[in-house]
Design an enzyme around this catalytic site. Structure first.
Site, short mmCIF file in Angstrom:
data_model
loop_
_atom_site.label_atom_id
_atom_site.label_comp_id
_atom_site.label_asym_id
_atom_site.label_seq_id
_atom_site.Cartn_x
_atom_site.Cartn_y
_atom_site.Cartn_z
N ASP A 136 37.27 -3.83 -11.61
CA ASP A 136 35.96 -3.30 -11.21
C ASP A 136 36.08 -2.27 -10.09
O ASP A 136 35.38 -2.36 -9.06
CB ASP A 136 35.02 -4.43 -10.77
CG ASP A 136 35.04 -5.62 -11.71
OD1 ASP A 136 35.11 -5.41 -12.93
OD2 ASP A 136 35.02 -6.77 -11.22
N ASN A 149 23.75 -12.23 -22.53
CA ASN A 149 24.24 -12.47 -21.18
C ASN A 149 23.65 -11.54 -20.13
O ASN A 149 23.28 -11.98 -19.05
CB ASN A 149 25.76 -12.35 -21.17
CG ASN A 149 26.41 -13.35 -22.10
OD1 ASN A 149 26.61 -13.06 -23.28
ND2 ASN A 149 26.73 -14.53 -21.61
N GLU A 176 26.88 -4.22 -18.73
CA GLU A 176 27.11 -4.43 -17.31
C GLU A 176 27.87 -3.25 -16.73
O GLU A 176 28.21 -2.29 -17.42
CB GLU A 176 27.88 -5.73 -17.08
CG GLU A 176 29.30 -5.71 -17.63
CD GLU A 176 30.05 -7.01 -17.43
OE1 GLU A 176 29.40 -8.04 -17.15
OE2 GLU A 176 31.29 -7.00 -17.57
#
Length: 333
Positions: A24, A167, A204
């Protein structure tokens, strides 16, 4: 030759992986000439910062621990995906944290939080907890990123809507200040294509880049193994960014696993610029092997990587394929 590609103005050389075992990744080039780097650490227990004059030097730079997880409570576990931003003369870190030993209907119990530092160098000074970013639902939320457009600051993030299967979806809102949302919170995207729904239904890791009269949001989809990949949203810069109809979603993954180069599950990217600011660079993580024992989330070898972002003649970003690991200093992007 691909005639759809604009010619690069520099030849940027990167030795990849850029920083090992840092998933990330987030890289921000500040006006002081430094690149600031942060990412998820394998222990998921702290937020680290480092800086360097060159992207390639981030791996060898000194590391400062900006913040460490609490012993208990909602900021005591699974510290994920920090980002550092400079807003109105202060530094801010956005990150997600969970409560130890707790889940939310079987999912991780993450919420989004903000830290503030008024030091000129964010590796120094004191980081103050500004609290949780309160959203429409008190549900799993993470991967907050922020940008300003025409004097309005926006937040884009991933969250679970209890009424929608899956999700996480992508949401956007205007902000009253760097830690407070203001007004309507709208959904920009939800997992719907096959490549977004492998293993988990996930949108995401949004990242924003503005160019050629448009605003682009890249994001990541599917499970965090070799199926992890990136999608893309785009909107005209003159449109109402809080109108979901302003956004167009690519029907295919724009960046994904490549067996030939040996890169698996590339995603959760950010954007920065070259040292001379003539090239756009994107930073992402990927593994250099496909098969994983156990839950891929706990495999530590998602390494941060860098490569040049190309642009088509019609003004769209072209990510290409994830480049293979560097063998020597002659490898060029």
């Amino acid at each position: 030759m691909n005639n759809n590609l604009e010619k690069s103005t520099i030849s940027e050389v990167f030795m990849n992986p850029l920083v090992e075992q840092r998933a990330d990744p987030w890289v921000y080039k500040h006006t002081d000439g430094y690149y600031y780097f942060t990412a998820s650490v394998p222990e998921f227990d702290r937020i680290e910062l480092r800086r360097a004059r060159r992207i390639q030097e981030l791996n060898a730079s000194d590391v400062a621990v900006a913040w460490t997880k609490h012993k208990e409570g909602p900021m005591s576990s699974h510290i994920w995906a920090p980002e550092i931003h400079f807003i109105h003369g202060k530094w801010y870190i956005y990150f997600a944290a969970a409560r130890s030993g707790d889940t939310d209907n079987g999912m991780f119990d993450h919420r989004m939080f903000v830290l503030e530092n008024d030091s000129s160098n964010p590796l120094e000074g004191t980081w103050i907890e500004k609290g949780q970013i309160v959203t429409k639902w008190d549900s799993f939320s993470l991967d907050a990123t922020t940008f300003e457009h025409r004097d309005i600051r926006y937040l884009v993030w991933a969250q679970k809507d209890p009424a929608i299967a899956g999700n996480s979806n992508l949401y956007m809102s205007a902000m009253a200040n760097p830690w407070t949302l203001q007004g309507e919170q709208v959904m920009l995207s939800k997992p719907e294509f096959a490549w977004e729904t492998i293993g988990f239904l996930v949108n995401e890791g949004p990242a924003v880049i503005r160019k050629n009269g448009r605003i682009f949001i890249s994001y990541s989809a599917s499970a965090t193994d070799y199926n992890y990949c990136m999608g893309l949203l785009s909107a005209d810069e003159n449109s109402d960014l809080l109108d979901p109809a302003s956004w167009t979603k690519a029907g295919h993954a724009v960046f994904q696993t490549n067996d030939e180069t040996g890169q698996y599950g590339p995603g959760h990217n950010c954007f920065t610029v070259s040292e001379d600011e003539t090239e756009d660079i994107f930073i992402y993580h990927a593994r250099n092997y496909k098969e994983i024992n156990g839950d891929p989330l706990y495999d530590p070898n998602r390494h941060a990587r860098a490569q040049v972002l190309k642009w088509s003649h019609d003004g769209a970003p072209l990510f290409g394929i994830p480049v293979r690991d560097s063998k020597d200093d002659t490898v060029q992007i």
